[in-house]
Design a protein around this motif. Sequence first.
Motif, short mmCIF file in Angstrom:
data_model
loop_
_atom_site.label_atom_id
_atom_site.label_comp_id
_atom_site.label_asym_id
_atom_site.label_seq_id
_atom_site.Cartn_x
_atom_site.Cartn_y
_atom_site.Cartn_z
N ILE A 1 0.84 -1.20 0.00
CA ILE A 1 0.00 0.00 0.00
C ILE A 1 0.88 1.25 0.00
CG2 ILE A 1 -1.63 1.31 1.42
CD1 ILE A 1 -2.86 -1.38 2.21
N SER B 1 5.05 3.00 -0.28
CA SER B 1 6.13 2.92 -1.26
C SER B 1 6.78 1.54 -1.26
CB SER B 1 7.19 3.98 -0.94
OG SER B 1 8.41 3.60 -1.50
N PRO B 2 6.74 0.83 -2.40
CA PRO B 2 7.21 -0.56 -2.40
C PRO B 2 8.66 -0.71 -1.92
CG PRO B 2 6.01 -0.09 -4.41
CD PRO B 2 6.14 1.21 -3.68
N ALA B 3 9.55 0.15 -2.43
CA ALA B 3 10.96 0.01 -2.05
C ALA B 3 11.12 0.17 -0.54
CB ALA B 3 11.80 1.05 -2.78
N ASP B 4 10.42 1.15 0.04
CA ASP B 4 10.55 1.38 1.48
C ASP B 4 9.95 0.24 2.30
OD1 ASP B 4 11.68 3.67 0.69
OD2 ASP B 4 10.23 5.03 1.62
N ARG C 1 15.12 -13.26 -5.31
CA ARG C 1 15.13 -12.01 -6.06
C ARG C 1 13.82 -11.28 -5.82
NH1 ARG C 1 15.53 -11.59 -12.59
NH2 ARG C 1 15.20 -9.36 -12.68
N TYR D 1 10.89 -8.63 -6.60
CA TYR D 1 10.23 -7.92 -7.70
C TYR D 1 9.35 -6.82 -7.11
CZ TYR D 1 11.45 -11.11 -11.49
OH TYR D 1 12.12 -11.81 -12.44
N LEU D 2 9.62 -5.57 -7.49
CA LEU D 2 8.77 -4.47 -7.05
C LEU D 2 7.80 -4.11 -8.18
CD1 LEU D 2 11.38 -2.12 -5.35
CD2 LEU D 2 9.99 -3.88 -4.31
N PRO D 3 6.59 -3.71 -7.84
CA PRO D 3 5.63 -3.38 -8.88
C PRO D 3 5.85 -1.96 -9.43
CG PRO D 3 4.65 -3.07 -6.75
CD PRO D 3 6.04 -3.57 -6.50
N ASP D 4 5.74 -1.77 -10.74
CA ASP D 4 5.59 -0.42 -11.28
C ASP D 4 4.38 -0.43 -12.20
OD1 ASP D 4 6.43 -1.25 -13.89
OD2 ASP D 4 8.51 -1.10 -13.21
N SER D 5 4.06 0.72 -12.78
CA SER D 5 2.80 0.82 -13.53
C SER D 5 2.75 -0.17 -14.70
CB SER D 5 2.62 2.24 -14.07
OG SER D 5 2.64 3.14 -13.00
N ASN D 6 3.91 -0.64 -15.14
CA ASN D 6 3.99 -1.50 -16.30
C ASN D 6 3.87 -2.98 -15.96
OD1 ASN D 6 4.11 -0.37 -18.74
ND2 ASN D 6 6.32 -0.57 -19.03
N ARG E 1 4.21 -9.43 -13.69
CA ARG E 1 5.63 -9.55 -14.09
C ARG E 1 6.39 -10.68 -13.40
NH1 ARG E 1 8.87 -4.20 -13.85
NH2 ARG E 1 7.69 -3.68 -15.70
N ARG F 1 6.18 -14.73 -14.66
CA ARG F 1 6.69 -15.32 -15.90
C ARG F 1 7.41 -16.65 -15.59
NH1 ARG F 1 8.96 -13.18 -20.87
NH2 ARG F 1 8.31 -11.11 -20.23
N GLY G 1 10.31 0.59 -9.50
CA GLY G 1 9.56 -0.17 -8.51
C GLY G 1 8.45 0.59 -7.84
N THR G 2 7.78 1.45 -8.58
CA THR G 2 6.64 2.16 -8.02
C THR G 2 5.75 2.60 -9.18
OG1 THR G 2 5.96 3.91 -6.51
CG2 THR G 2 7.71 4.45 -8.05
N ALA G 3 4.55 3.04 -8.83
CA ALA G 3 3.66 3.54 -9.89
C ALA G 3 4.31 4.76 -10.54
CB ALA G 3 2.32 3.92 -9.28
N SER G 4 4.04 4.99 -11.82
CA SER G 4 4.63 6.13 -12.53
C SER G 4 4.32 7.42 -11.79
CB SER G 4 4.08 6.20 -13.94
OG SER G 4 4.37 5.01 -14.63
N GLN H 1 4.59 9.03 4.00
CA GLN H 1 4.88 7.75 4.63
C GLN H 1 5.40 7.96 6.05
OE1 GLN H 1 5.80 4.57 1.82
NE2 GLN H 1 7.77 4.65 2.79
#
Lengths: 344, 548
Positions: free
Chosen positions: A158, A160-163, A180, A182-187, A208, A211, B200-203, B408
């Motif tokens: 919910i 910031s993914p990296a944090d 490994r 995997y962090l989500p981004d819009s793509n 992503r 796969r 690693g985050t939304a655009s 945050q």
Amino acid sequence: MAKEKYPHLDYQQRQMSRRDLIKKGVGIAAASAAASYLAFAPEHFPLSLKDDSGLRSLPTPDIFRLPDFRVAKEKSKFDLGLGRSGSVAVKLKKALDAVGGIEHYVKPGDIVLIKPNVAFDRSPNLGATSNPEIIKELIQLILVDCRAAEVRVADNPIESPADCFAKSGIRLAAEQAGGRVYLPDSNAFEILSTPGAVLIEQWPFFKRPFRDVNKVIGIAPVKDHNLCQASLGIKNWYGLLGGRRNQFHQDIHEIISDLSVMIQPTLTILDGTHILMENGPTGGDPSNVKNGDAVLVGVDPVAMDAWAFEHLLERTGELPEYLYKAEAKGSGKIDYRGRLKEVV
Amino acid sequence: MTEPLDSSKTEGLRKLLRLTNVRIVFQIIFFGLFVLSVWASWTSRIGGYPVSRFLEIDPLVSISTALSTGYIYRYLGWSLAIIVVTFLFGRVFCNWICPFGTLHQFVGWLFNIHPATKRIEQNQYHHLQYLKYGILVIFLMMAALGALQIGLLDPIVLMYRGFTVFVAPAADMLIDSATSFSSKAGMEPAFAASLKFAPGTASRVFVGSFWVGAFFLALIILNLWKPRFFCRFLCPLGALLGVISRYSLFRINRNVNRCTDCNLCLTRCEGASDPQGKVRVSECFSCMNCLDDCPEDALQFTMLGLDQNQVVSKPDLSRRRLLFAGLSGLFMFPLMRNNGRATDENFSPDMIRPPGSVAELEFLEKCIKCDQCINVCPTNVLQPATFKEGGFEGLWTPVMNFNIRHCQLKCALCSEVCPTGAIRKISVAEKLGKGEYGEQGPVRLGTAFINASRCLPWANQIPCVVCEEVCPVSPKAIQTIDEEVKDVYGNMVVLNKPFIVPDLCIGCGICQSECPVQDQPAVYVTAVGESRSQHRKLLLKFRTSEQV
């Protein structure tokens, strides 16, 4: 004299030839004809660009299905294994052995996805996120004992993914053990089709990391939840959804039971060492957390959640409604009696 | 050449190691460091890297904040390094270090293609080059009065803001579309995605990014008309260094006896500083191009044997223009302040500053609009302000937009990178009011409110309690009144109607960003109650459990 007054008198024209003129005419005609074909040919003609309804130009999303990740259990083993006492590693091992051992579920060369709950930017002792020790231990088992090809760890938090991955200690645990993250981004999202689901028949899904994955293991903390009473193994899969997830609280029990239809994991692991007893699902204060002494592993997420609700969260009374709905949707059986083996 | 012993080999080496080539190496290194510092500002990379160092060595930042606040914050003293270098070598900063200068020179070199005669014309000193000194005086006058506006035109600030709001998101967008093609072809998308400025985050989105980007682009496009237009005519930092460089030890010196007045030194003169006549030291960028271009070896960069007849050392700003600029600054200050946004009479409910920010008046004395806080923010909640929140004075300063994301809880990165202390460096413990900060309590950004006419349980008989779920404080600042009602279709539903406990609310805004009534959320945060200001308080005192 005349040349000085009219310096261009000896100028020679280079007239366009008839051949060039015809070429030019044919070229213009061909280009116009081709353009007319593209613009006027009916929709079903090859190469036609015609869009009568205005619908043809709308995007068609790529829709995919998830395979069934389950592995048939040996008859002599139990659906639920409970490991008690000893270090986290020992408890996990005991629980896994009760359901047939990790080698039975993960084979050499497998690509395994581990789905922890990393929803919030919180330290592990607050009980809001999965226990990094279990993740580290499990990845080592999978890579060393089972000789899996690759282990991936993924969640769509919910915050910031990296944090979230950093402060929950899960990135460090996963990477130290050889996994490994995997962090989500819009793509990273695509539309998942889940026949049988009521609310998420088609919904953006964190595709992503999936796969070539053939085994999926969920690792969830045991948490109080303000709206649905408890956030356990099934609710954990919420973290793979994208889109506007916050609508789901309008019918939280339906969505959680849908999640049990959306994915059939190879194994589910519930952490009974840091239990968030109140102020969930975010917690935030160490006093909200009870330190327990159990790790639960199983192949029936519905039975696991029911058992954990009564024995780890120590709730009496009615089970959460979503468990009955999940049972009705055929995701498992609530009645855990006789299906659990406790190893002390 | 004069030395007869020079073999062709050493001649080649001398040519390779000439000052202009050394300069290009410097420029590449510093430009690279600048881009790296923006790239390394992402939360997963930042570690302890000094990503704001370019701003901290910027003498205009330190001098103007020293004028506005009376003090020199944290690392700003390092700008002395640049001042000393300028005293030694003149405005080398402009052509050896400044990444914006490098960008201008590069664009001019690549796109401003003209024959030498035209270039000699373009590079002659232009009488309007004094404008930048006027701009400097206006900015310094306003800074002294308490309104810091240097960030509008300071080149380092322009670079950081331009990259944060315009270049980095554009690059990320390109990588995104490239990876969506390559992944269709079966390539692993995770690697390319990891190179993004914000992986690693939304655009990320940036409110008002069009105007930041358009301003940045416009300054670059002007190079096609006049090379280094910004540096020659507008740059207040260049003006400041120009004032210093009149005393510099080294400068370009012309040997009049050798000079044939061919004007070839002007072909690539970056500063338009008249090396063919009396060199204008304050305009010269020390780019050394004229040394290369002089066919007679009449020009030297030296401190020895300077011809004092062949120099104009003072900036071209007459006393009357100086006075005029100073008066303009004096009058522009009330022009900006009169809207009451900065003072507490008419503060905007949307003017929600990042955690650690000092009170608004002090904030405006310190914030240079570099947008480093916005760059480093992992959730994208920080946005460059438009005219709406703070008027012209607050333009492009950081504000929180909780419709986009929230602040945050365990993050204070913005306070870490702020070069001027507009956001004072605080620890997470101080932000949360934990440990030794227990007495003063948490940093409050504002206060949440419920709009019951848009809230699903309050207004529409539909269950929903996302705001309570995500509220991160313990105990939760959003609690519910639970009611079982028969809805319009005759079904019994349990409604958990949320209400705010302002004593507990820290204004982080996660309730607003997660509210499903997305466009105009039913729970929203406004600035009142923010802890940085005594005058914007909401509660007389915070209740405790004995009273409840």
